[in-house]
Design an enzyme around this catalytic site. Sequence first.
Site, mmCIF file in Angstrom:
data_model
loop_
_atom_site.group_PDB
_atom_site.id
_atom_site.type_symbol
_atom_site.label_atom_id
_atom_site.label_comp_id
_atom_site.label_asym_id
_atom_site.label_seq_id
_atom_site.Cartn_x
_atom_site.Cartn_y
_atom_site.Cartn_z
ATOM 1 N N ARG A 104 1.588 1.014 10.311
ATOM 2 C CA ARG A 104 1.193 1.392 8.943
ATOM 3 C C ARG A 104 2.450 1.374 8.069
ATOM 4 O O ARG A 104 3.211 2.330 8.063
ATOM 5 C CB ARG A 104 0.555 2.781 8.950
ATOM 6 N N SER B 191 -11.030 -6.057 9.436
ATOM 7 C CA SER B 191 -12.142 -5.356 8.807
ATOM 8 C C SER B 191 -13.008 -6.385 8.083
ATOM 9 O O SER B 191 -12.513 -7.075 7.184
ATOM 10 C CB SER B 191 -11.559 -4.346 7.824
ATOM 11 N N ARG C 19 0.829 -1.208 0.000
ATOM 12 C CA ARG C 19 0.000 0.000 0.000
ATOM 13 C C ARG C 19 0.861 1.256 0.000
ATOM 14 O O ARG C 19 1.813 1.343 0.776
ATOM 15 C CB ARG C 19 -0.933 0.015 1.216
ATOM 16 N N GLU D 272 -7.592 -0.510 14.879
ATOM 17 C CA GLU D 272 -8.118 -1.501 13.943
ATOM 18 C C GLU D 272 -7.086 -2.566 13.596
ATOM 19 O O GLU D 272 -5.971 -2.259 13.209
ATOM 20 C CB GLU D 272 -8.575 -0.815 12.650
ATOM 21 N N ARG E 291 1.131 -5.410 11.958
ATOM 22 C CA ARG E 291 0.312 -4.561 12.826
ATOM 23 C C ARG E 291 -0.102 -5.294 14.095
ATOM 24 O O ARG E 291 -0.063 -4.711 15.185
ATOM 25 C CB ARG E 291 -0.914 -4.039 12.097
HETATM 26 N N1 LIG Z 1 -0.467 -0.020 5.733
HETATM 27 C C1 LIG Z 1 -0.729 -1.052 6.542
HETATM 28 N N2 LIG Z 1 0.254 -1.556 7.319
HETATM 29 C C2 LIG Z 1 0.009 -2.608 8.147
HETATM 30 N N3 LIG Z 1 -1.186 -3.207 8.257
HETATM 31 C C3 LIG Z 1 -2.183 -2.731 7.491
HETATM 32 C C4 LIG Z 1 -2.024 -1.649 6.603
HETATM 33 N N4 LIG Z 1 -3.218 -1.411 5.976
HETATM 34 C C5 LIG Z 1 -4.080 -2.325 6.466
HETATM 35 N N5 LIG Z 1 -3.464 -3.118 7.366
HETATM 36 C C6 LIG Z 1 -4.068 -4.241 8.104
HETATM 37 O O1 LIG Z 1 -4.868 -4.989 7.185
HETATM 38 C C7 LIG Z 1 -6.187 -5.094 7.708
HETATM 39 C C8 LIG Z 1 -7.163 -5.169 6.561
HETATM 40 O O2 LIG Z 1 -7.026 -4.033 5.744
HETATM 41 S S1 LIG Z 1 -8.358 -3.340 5.278
HETATM 42 O O3 LIG Z 1 -8.024 -2.467 4.219
HETATM 43 O O4 LIG Z 1 -8.969 -2.774 6.441
HETATM 44 N N6 LIG Z 1 -9.342 -4.487 4.766
HETATM 45 C C9 LIG Z 1 -9.002 -5.378 3.809
HETATM 46 O O5 LIG Z 1 -7.935 -5.343 3.218
HETATM 47 C C10 LIG Z 1 -10.037 -6.468 3.566
HETATM 48 N N7 LIG Z 1 -9.648 -7.249 2.419
HETATM 49 C C11 LIG Z 1 -10.147 -7.348 4.812
HETATM 50 O O6 LIG Z 1 -8.876 -7.830 5.190
HETATM 51 C C12 LIG Z 1 -6.352 -3.865 8.574
HETATM 52 O O7 LIG Z 1 -7.382 -4.047 9.520
HETATM 53 C C13 LIG Z 1 -4.967 -3.785 9.227
HETATM 54 O O8 LIG Z 1 -4.870 -4.714 10.308
#
Ligand SMILES: Nc1ncnc2c1ncn2[C@@H]1O[C@H](COS(=O)(=O)NC(=O)[C@@H](N)CO)[C@@H](O)[C@H]1O
Length: 424
Positions: free
Chosen positions: A273, A350, A258, A347, A388
């Site tokens: 993050r 999700s 991301r 969080e 995370r």
């Molecule tokens: N940049 C990031 N760095 C670390 N963990 C992350 C990051 N972005 C999301 N996550 C983790 O990934 C989980 C799911 O990301 S989400 O965008 O919320 N949801 C999804 O991707 C859905 N597909 C369900 O998993 C988050 O709750 C968090 O625990």
Amino acid sequence: MLDLKFIRENPGEVRRAAEVKRVPLDVSELLRVDRELLALKQRVEAMQAERNVNAKLVPRATPDERGGLIQKGKDLGESLKALEPELRAHEDALKQLLLQVPQIPHRSVPLGRDDSENVELRKEGAPPTFDFAPKDHVALLEQHGWADPERVAQVSGSRSYLLKGEGARLEWAILTLALDMLQERGFEMLSTTALVRPETFVGSGHFPGGEDQVYKIEGDELMLAGTAEVPVNSLYAGEILPESGLPLRYAAYSSAFRSEAGSAGRDVRGLIRVHEFKKVEQYVLMQANEEAALDMFAAILGNAEAILQALELPYRVVQNCTGDMGAGKVLMYDIEAWVPSEGLYRETHSCSYLGDWQARRTGLRYKGEDGKIHFAYTLNNTGIAAPRILVPFLENHQQADGRIRVPAALRPYLGGKDVLGQAT
Ligand SMILES: Nc1ncnc2c1ncn2[C@@H]1O[C@H](COS(=O)(=O)NC(=O)[C@@H](N)CO)[C@@H](O)[C@H]1O
């Protein structure tokens, strides 16, 4: 994407969904393009019918009629050809507009503008009380030499991470525990790619709109997915599955990438993050039955809670409000784990139910026992996301000497150890 018939018959409901989800959509424009396209198609069909009738007259025509009929046929052919570009343009415009149409939120979804208006449903597990000054996860990693933030920043810039020794083994122990627990609950493991074609982001609903979150590759159409949901949702794109094979339930492991565009300044320290992380994703493709889907929603939520309970982490479940659930969701709950150093729940999971909104965009269909072809329903939830999860894990399980207590369920994955690290 919604059924065009539903949009024609319920424009007000679609308009309201776009408003409460803050999704830019001009329903009147969509219906205007739809009407114009229907009129164009009717003109084309009428001209084709006229040309067919005309063509049948030619063999029976008298010599002096024949020329005129042949010319008429040619003229009709030209006029049809001239309509092609306008027809194509209307079809493309309608498709783009349909991709912007949000899913109708479930009646239980609270109205709200952003995550500050999400509604707490329940708390599980009491946050620990420490009889010493607790450290944050960065300090705990530092104490045990389990990370090397300076060197990895040199290699990879900000929002990067590296885990070492027991810290690295802990990450994989948690991922493997999650995979084992999901397998026990009927979820088949997938080990998936994150390198995907752009249309898979359209299928999942990340595009249009989420392009700036995705890393692209110079000179290559492939892009890096931010969740295994993207590739897995397109595995069966365009196929018609037998109902007998449903529900498909996957625990899909992949790296997740991301850009975190727009998150500048947020969570810049440590593991919350980062640009590349590891996630086990629960993904379900099932029959188009709302009651069964809501049961499945409860099941995948429960799976994630069971994993957090095995990790002995205090958490809460919140229901996302309309402004924080994204365009495609019918229903969405987040799970947030307690982070002592912030005195907040953050969080970690999700959980979403999307009805057939993704299936319509991806072409996910099945042949029902009724012999009819249906769009499937899809759901997803995080199984576990690392690193995370290490933030609440390290902080909640720290001891006065900085060593980390290992919950019973995790010990088999760490050589039986019940504590990690060296005392200060
Ligand atoms: N940049 C990031 N760095 C670390 N963990 C992350 C990051 N972005 C999301 N996550 C983790 O990934 C989980 C799911 O990301 S989400 O965008 O919320 N949801 C999804 O991707 C859905 N597909 C369900 O998993 C988050 O709750 C968090 O625990």
